[in-house]
Design an enzyme around this catalytic site. Structure first.
Site, PDB file in Angstrom:
ATOM      1  N   TYR A 153      60.176  40.398  -9.212  1.00 53.35           N
ATOM      2  CA  TYR A 153      58.797  40.371  -8.703  1.00 53.35           C
ATOM      3  C   TYR A 153      57.940  39.578  -9.675  1.00 53.35           C
ATOM      4  O   TYR A 153      57.961  39.818 -10.884  1.00 53.35           O
ATOM      5  CB  TYR A 153      58.264  41.805  -8.573  1.00 53.35           C
ATOM      6  CG  TYR A 153      56.844  41.881  -8.076  1.00 53.35           C
ATOM      7  CD1 TYR A 153      56.517  41.485  -6.786  1.00 53.35           C
ATOM      8  CD2 TYR A 153      55.817  42.349  -8.895  1.00 53.35           C
ATOM      9  CE1 TYR A 153      55.204  41.558  -6.320  1.00 53.35           C
ATOM     10  CE2 TYR A 153      54.500  42.433  -8.439  1.00 53.35           C
ATOM     11  CZ  TYR A 153      54.205  42.033  -7.148  1.00 53.35           C
ATOM     12  OH  TYR A 153      52.907  42.110  -6.693  1.00 53.35           O
ATOM     13  N   ASP A 251      59.105  35.213 -17.042  1.00 56.21           N
ATOM     14  CA  ASP A 251      58.041  36.124 -16.664  1.00 56.21           C
ATOM     15  C   ASP A 251      58.177  37.354 -17.561  1.00 56.21           C
ATOM     16  O   ASP A 251      58.994  38.245 -17.308  1.00 56.21           O
ATOM     17  CB  ASP A 251      58.173  36.497 -15.176  1.00 56.21           C
ATOM     18  CG  ASP A 251      57.086  37.472 -14.731  1.00 56.21           C
ATOM     19  OD1 ASP A 251      56.391  38.029 -15.612  1.00 56.21           O
ATOM     20  OD2 ASP A 251      56.946  37.681 -13.519  1.00 56.21           O
ATOM     21  N   LYS A 279      49.985  42.908 -18.623  1.00 49.71           N
ATOM     22  CA  LYS A 279      50.146  44.295 -19.079  1.00 49.71           C
ATOM     23  C   LYS A 279      49.758  44.484 -20.552  1.00 49.71           C
ATOM     24  O   LYS A 279      48.586  44.517 -20.861  1.00 49.71           O
ATOM     25  CB  LYS A 279      51.552  44.779 -18.763  1.00 49.71           C
ATOM     26  CG  LYS A 279      51.832  44.578 -17.234  1.00 49.71           C
ATOM     27  CD  LYS A 279      52.924  45.410 -16.701  1.00 49.71           C
ATOM     28  CE  LYS A 279      53.306  45.007 -15.297  1.00 49.71           C
ATOM     29  NZ  LYS A 279      52.855  45.847 -14.217  1.00 49.71           N
TER      30      LYS A 279
HETATM   31  C1  LIG Z   1      57.339  40.983 -13.951  1.00 56.09           C
HETATM   32  C2  LIG Z   1      56.006  40.966 -13.266  1.00 56.09           C
HETATM   33  N1  LIG Z   1      55.401  39.798 -13.054  1.00 56.09           N
HETATM   34  C3  LIG Z   1      54.200  39.731 -12.460  1.00 56.09           C
HETATM   35  C4  LIG Z   1      53.552  40.856 -12.038  1.00 56.09           C
HETATM   36  C5  LIG Z   1      52.219  40.776 -11.382  1.00 56.09           C
HETATM   37  O1  LIG Z   1      51.230  41.277 -12.232  1.00 56.09           O
HETATM   38  P1  LIG Z   1      49.851  41.832 -11.646  1.00 56.09           P
HETATM   39  O2  LIG Z   1      50.157  43.095 -10.918  1.00 56.09           O
HETATM   40  O3  LIG Z   1      48.999  42.027 -12.862  1.00 56.09           O
HETATM   41  O4  LIG Z   1      49.302  40.777 -10.750  1.00 56.09           O
HETATM   42  C6  LIG Z   1      54.147  42.110 -12.245  1.00 56.09           C
HETATM   43  C7  LIG Z   1      53.485  43.350 -11.802  1.00 56.09           C
HETATM   44  O5  LIG Z   1      53.969  44.429 -11.926  1.00 56.09           O
HETATM   45  C8  LIG Z   1      55.410  42.160 -12.872  1.00 56.09           C
HETATM   46  O6  LIG Z   1      56.046  43.325 -13.071  1.00 56.09           O
END
Ligand SMILES: Cc1ncc(COP(=O)(O)O)c(C=O)c1O
Length: 437
Positions: A153, A251, A279
Site C-alpha cells: 500500500y 516507501d 508517520k
Molecule cells: C507504506 C505506506 N505508504 C503510504 C501510506 C499512506 O500514508 P497516509 O495514510 O499518510 O497518506 C501508508 C499508510 O498507512 C503506508 O503504510
C-alpha cells in the site's frame, strides 16, 4: 485454544451513540475506512484521549494501545516533550505558507541520518509523498510505467489502487477502487512480492525495460501484516532498476525511523534512489516527506520542471514535533529498548507456537510485528490469502474485551512504543499466551 466471548463485553453506550451521530454526517462515520471496524461485528472505538501506552474511549474505558495511530507514535501518546515542543511553536503561529527556519532543521536531521538523502521535500501525508515521488521519477526518466507489488500500500493516489491482474505478470491490472479511469492504471504493473525470477523477467523483458520509470516497494511490507522483503529480492531490484535506467523508490512511510535511524535501507544495506517518509517523521502530526539523490530532487519546481506543492507543507508545528521525535530516537539504546519491549510479547509466543505446533506465527522487525493466524510463514500475497481471518476476529475481540487494542485487521502491524510499560506488556503477553493455551 481458549474458547472466547465473540461478542463485546465492555460497556460503551456513549461511543455507540457518538458513532451513530458521526454516521449521519460522515460516510461510514469515519475519515479513513479501516477505522470502521468492518467485519469485526462491534461498534468502532471513539477515542477521547491518549497518554503514554493507553487510549481512553469517550465512555472512559482504557485500552493498552498497539496501533499507535498506525505507526507515528513511537514515543507513545501525548509525550510531554513533544507536546511542549509543539505548543511552543503553535504559540508563534500555526501556519504561514512561507518558509520557516525549522524546516531546514528537520531536513538536515534526515539528510544526516539517512545517507541516500541529499535533499528532501516535506508534504502532509504519506499519500502525497509517494504520489510526488512517482511523478518526480516519471519526470526524471521521461517514462510512464510504475511497478508496484501485490499487497503493498502506498496511499490512495489513483495509479496505486490496483490489484494484480489474472496473469501473474499482467501489465493491465484491475483497479481496486471505483472512480479510476482505465487510462490511468494501464501505466501501473503489479508484480508478486519476493518473487525474484518473475520480477527480474518482467523488468528485463524487451517490452518493459525501456518503459519502467520506477519500482516502488515497501521494503518491509506493513499493509499485509509484517512481511519483510528478502535481502536478495531487494538486491535484485537495485541491480535491475540500475541496468534498465529506472528509479528504485523505497516507501519507508512505516519503516522510516521505526526500524532504525537509517530505516529499512540501512538494515538491508540497499540504497534506493528516492525514499518516502511519513508517520514517525511527523511526531504524530500531519507531516511526511520524499527525498533522495540531488540530481533527481533538483528537478522539482521551482528549480526544475516537475510541479509539486502544498499549502501546509513543512508546517512548523509538525516540523517541531517531528524534530523532537527524531532527536529523542537518537538517545543511545532507544532501538534496543524498543526491541526488548517488543520481545516481551513475541519471544514467548514464538516458543509456544513451536512447542504446541500451533498453525500461527509471529513476524517481527524491531518494534513492528504481526501475529498471523492459519500460517507458519507469510512471504507474499499467496500466503496472505490463506490466513484465517475468522480466528483473528475472535482474537481481536478477546483482547478488546480485556482492554487491549490492537490494529483491527489481520493484515496490519502492531507497533510497540517507548511508552509501553513493562506491566502492560507483560499483561498483554499473559493474555495472549492464555488465549493460545
Ligand atoms: C507504506 C505506506 N505508504 C503510504 C501510506 C499512506 O500514508 P497516509 O495514510 O499518510 O497518506 C501508508 C499508510 O498507512 C503506508 O503504510
Amino acid at each position: 485454544m481458549k474458547l472466547c466471548q465473540t461478542t463485546e463485553q465492555i460497556e460503551r453506550p456513549k461511543s455507540k451513540q457518538c458513532y451513530q451521530e458521526l454516521c449521519e454526517v460522515i460516510p461510514g462515520g469515519v475519515n479513513s475506512p479501516v477505522r470502521a471496524f468492518k467485519g469485526l461485528g462491534i461498534s468502532p472505538l471513539v477515542v477521547e484521549r491518549g497518554a503514554g501506552d493507553q487510549i481512553y474511549d469517550v465512555d472512559g474505558n482504557a485500552y493498552i494501545d498497539y496501533c499507535g495511530s498506525w505507526g507515528p507514535l513511537i514515543h507513545g501518546h501525548a509525550h510531554p516533550e513533544i507536546v511542549a515542543a509543539a505548543q511552543k511553536r503553535l504559540a508563534m503561529g500555526s501556519t504561514f505558507g512561507i518558509t520557516t527556519a525549522i524546516e531546514e532543521q528537520l531536513a538536515r536531521e534526515v539528510v544526516n541520518l539517512v545517507p541516500s538523502i541529499d535533499k528532501i521535500r516535506f508534504v502532509s501525508s504519506g499519500t502525497e509523498a509517494t504520489m510526488s515521488a512517482v511523478r518526480l521519477a516519471r519526470g526524471y526518466t521521461k517514462r510512464n510505467l510504475v511497478v508496484k507489488f501485490a499487497g503493498h500500500y502506498h496511499g490512495h493516489a489513483d495509479f496505486f489502487l490496483v490489484q494484480a491482474g489474472s496473469g501473474v505478470l499482467g501489465l493491465t491490472p484491475t483497479s481496486s477502487s471505483a472512480g479510476i479511469p482505465e487510462g490511468i492504471i494501464q501505466h501501473t504493473a503489479c508484480l508478486p512480492f519476493n518473487d525474484i525470477e518473475a520480477c527480474r523477467a518482467f523488468l528485463l523483458h524487451p517490452d518493459h525495460r525501456h518503459q519502467v520509470a520506477a519500482v516502488i516497494i515497501e521494503p518491509i511490507a506493513g499493509n499485509i501484516g509484517c512481511v519483510p522483503a528478502t535481502t536478495e529480492f531487494l538486491q535484485m531490484l537495485r541491480k535491475v532498476t540500475g541496468e534498465i535506467g529506472a528509479l528504485l523508490i523505497f516507501d519507508e512511510v512505516i519503516t522510516g525511523f521505526r526500524v532504525g535511524l537509517g530505516g529499512a535501507q540501512e538494515m538491508y544495506g540497499v540504497t534506493p534512489d528516492l525514499t518516502c517518509f511519513g508517520k514517525v517523521i511527523g511526531g504524530g502530526f500531519p507531516a511526511a516527506a520524499f527525498g533522495g539523490r540531488q540530481d533527481i530532487m533538483d528537478l522539482l519546481a521551482p528549480l526544475g520542471t516537475v510541479y509539486q506543492g502544498g499549502t501546509l507543507s513543512g508546517n512548523p508545528v509538525a516540523m517541531e514535533a517531528g524534530l523532537k521525535s527524531l532527536k529523542m530516537l537518537q538517545v543511545p539504546g532507544v532501538y534496543q529498548e524498543l526491541m526488548r519491549k517488543t520481545n516481551i510479547i513475541t519471544e514467548p509466543l514464538r516458543k509456544l507456537f513451536a512447542a504446541k505446533d500451533i498453525n500461527a506465527c509471529v513476524q517481527q522487525v524491531g518494534s513492528m510485528f504481526t501475529i498471523f493466524f492459519g500460517a507458519t510463514q507469510v512471504r507474499n500475497m499467496s500466503d496472505v490469502s490463506q490466513l484465517d481471518t475468522t480466528k483473528f476476529t475472535e482474537f481481536f475481540l478477546y483482547l478488546f474485551n480485556e482492554g487491549v487494542y490492537i490494529p483491527p485487521s489481520q493484515y496490519e502491524v502492531w507497533f510497540v512504543s517507548m511508552a509501553h510499560e513493562e506491566d502492560n506488556l507483560m499483561r498483554t503477553r499473559d493474555l495472549i499466551l492464555d488465549y493460545f493455551a
